[in-house]
Design a protein around this motif. Structure first.
Motif, short mmCIF file in Angstrom:
data_model
loop_
_atom_site.label_atom_id
_atom_site.label_comp_id
_atom_site.label_asym_id
_atom_site.label_seq_id
_atom_site.Cartn_x
_atom_site.Cartn_y
_atom_site.Cartn_z
N UNK A 57 44.88 60.36 29.94
CA UNK A 57 43.20 60.45 29.33
C UNK A 57 41.84 60.72 30.01
N UNK A 58 41.38 61.41 28.92
CA UNK A 58 40.18 62.58 29.02
C UNK A 58 39.24 62.02 30.47
N UNK A 59 39.09 60.44 30.33
CA UNK A 59 38.35 60.03 31.45
C UNK A 59 38.40 58.43 31.31
N UNK A 60 37.90 58.38 32.70
CA UNK A 60 39.06 56.55 33.02
C UNK A 60 38.07 56.19 33.83
N UNK A 61 36.83 55.20 33.72
CA UNK A 61 35.32 54.03 34.49
C UNK A 61 36.61 53.37 34.55
N UNK A 62 36.18 52.74 35.12
CA UNK A 62 36.65 51.86 36.34
C UNK A 62 35.37 50.58 36.50
N UNK A 63 35.58 49.53 36.04
CA UNK A 63 34.62 48.23 36.32
C UNK A 63 35.41 47.70 37.23
N UNK A 64 34.63 47.08 38.85
CA UNK A 64 34.59 46.17 39.17
C UNK A 64 33.47 44.88 40.06
N UNK A 119 37.85 57.81 37.66
CA UNK A 119 36.53 58.99 37.71
C UNK A 119 35.39 58.28 37.95
N UNK A 120 35.37 57.25 37.20
CA UNK A 120 34.19 57.46 37.98
C UNK A 120 34.36 55.44 37.24
N UNK A 121 33.34 54.67 38.51
CA UNK A 121 33.58 53.47 38.50
C UNK A 121 32.01 52.42 38.30
N UNK A 122 32.09 51.17 38.02
CA UNK A 122 30.59 50.72 37.46
C UNK A 122 31.04 48.81 38.02
N UNK A 123 29.64 48.21 38.30
CA UNK A 123 29.51 47.36 38.74
C UNK A 123 30.11 46.37 37.08
N UNK A 124 30.87 45.48 37.34
CA UNK A 124 31.53 44.82 36.03
C UNK A 124 31.02 43.50 36.07
N UNK A 125 29.32 43.20 36.30
CA UNK A 125 28.44 41.82 36.03
C UNK A 125 28.32 42.26 34.19
N UNK A 126 28.60 41.21 33.37
CA UNK A 126 28.14 41.61 32.25
C UNK A 126 26.57 41.57 32.54
N UNK A 127 25.71 41.73 33.04
CA UNK A 127 24.68 41.87 32.49
C UNK A 127 24.32 43.75 32.92
N UNK A 128 23.80 44.65 31.65
CA UNK A 128 23.85 45.55 31.92
C UNK A 128 25.03 46.65 31.80
N UNK A 129 26.03 45.61 31.83
CA UNK A 129 27.06 46.12 31.47
C UNK A 129 27.42 47.22 30.52
N UNK A 130 27.02 46.88 29.72
CA UNK A 130 27.30 48.40 28.12
C UNK A 130 26.20 49.53 28.94
N UNK A 131 25.29 48.83 29.65
CA UNK A 131 24.08 50.49 29.87
C UNK A 131 25.07 51.21 30.56
N UNK A 132 25.27 50.20 31.79
CA UNK A 132 26.09 51.08 32.63
C UNK A 132 27.33 51.89 32.28
N UNK A 133 27.75 51.23 31.33
CA UNK A 133 29.43 52.47 31.17
C UNK A 133 28.91 53.02 30.11
#
Length: 330
Positions: A156-163, A178-192
């Motif tokens: 995979x070129x880039x792996x983004x984890x959500x938790x 490669x990086x990780x973001x908050x999985x809360x649905x509020x604001x999820x698209x912007x964070x990803x």
């Protein structure tokens, strides 16, 4: 033998330790002395009576076991008919695969349902290609931790984890994200999107359902694929308008391991590969708490409360003294 049996449907409180007759193997079956049994989120649906395909009372939960056959083989096996939460289990000969000495019981159990799910999600439903960007939701869970590692192994070129917590996100990064973001649905698209340099992504693996499913659909690039394989939120998976998919040239696929395993090439080969990758250190299955068999109720409670990370395991000891149901219960 001792076993955990459900005599009624309900929550973890319906799991009780009891004495039952030893199972008898038939043609094409093996009797396994169980050393450890896996605990899955799907087991909680079975005890509720809401699992796909139904469940008949009374029953012994548990679809994953590791142990020794009467011939001395150390095997990992699936038993979709149940019976895993017990000192002995009967499994189909074709559903038992030899476990290398270098792979511990808990790691082998993690590769059965969760490992095979991650393998088929990436090889099959998502058809991940080298260089593509993949988002793994619930990245600290049993499937998620293995999906992160397999995606890295597959190029995979880039792996983004959500938790959901910093500790879970740190775990996913330590396993190859490669990086990780908050999985809360509020604001999820912007964070990803921010985590991918503002660009949409090729693949999302999604198991939470509800608003998380809707949010994940927003981040797909043209020809992107969202694979939904669970509903841990128990909020359902919202309907999808095919015209909206066509407008963006994206796809939504559903995945359930059980029908996939009816294919003759879907079990032993992939599981053998997973065991080999684990024995060589390429994969590090995350094994969570180990509970004695009689503490199955507590294992389900902790799983439902999201107090655990990694594969939950019930360990089977065989006390020398005799057992009666009134002596010990959960």
């Amino acid at each position: 033998m001792r076993a955990i049996r459900c005599d009624r449907f309900g929550g973890p409180e319906v799991l009780s330790l009891t004495d039952v007759p030893d199972p008898e193997p038939g043609p094409g079956q093996l009797l396994v002395d169980v050393s450890a049994a896996g605990v899955n989120y799907a087991d909680t649906y079975r005890t509720l009576g809401t699992y796909s395909g139904g469940q008949t009372l009374p029953f012994i939960p548990g679809t994953e076991v590791v142990g020794r056959t009467t011939g001395g083989r150390r095997v990992a096996a699936l038993t979709f008919a149940g019976g895993g939460y017990a000192e002995r289990a009967v499994v189909s000969t074709v559903d038992a695969v030899d476990v290398p000495d270098a792979v511990a019981d808990g790691a082998a159990l993690a590769l059965l349902v969760q490992g095979l799910t991650a393998w088929h999600l990436l090889h099959g439903s998502a058809a991940l290609r080298p260089g593509e960007t993949v988002v793994v939701n619930a990245a600290a869970g049993g499937v998620g931790t293995l999906a992160v590692q397999l995606a890295r192994h597959l190029g995979a070129g880039r792996i983004i984890a959500a938790a959901s917590s910093p500790a879970k996100r740190d775990l996913a990064v330590s396993l190859g994200a490669d990086t990780a973001v908050d999985s809360d649905p509020g604001g999820y698209p912007a964070r990803v999107l921010a985590a991918n340099g503002g660009a949409p992504v090729d693949v999302v693996l999604e198991s939470t359902g509800g608003p998380a499913f809707t949010a994940a659909l927003e981040v797909l690039a043209p020809l992107g694929r969202l694979v939904t394989y669970g509903d841990s939120s128990r909020l359902g998976r919202p309907p999808v308008d095919p015209s909206l998919l066509a407008d963006r040239s994206v796809a939504v696929a559903g995945f359930w391991l059980r029908p996939v395993l009816t294919r003759p090439d879907a079990f032993a080969g992939p599981l053998g590969q997973l065991l080999g990758l684990t024995a060589s250190g390429v994969l590090r299955p995350q094994v969570g708490p180990a509970y004695p068999l009689q503490d199955a109720r507590r294992a389900h409670e902790d799983l439902l409360a999201r107090r655990t990370t990694g594969k939950l395991v019930l360990t089977v000891d065989r006390p020398a003294h005799s057992f009666t149901p009134r002596d010990r219960s959960c």
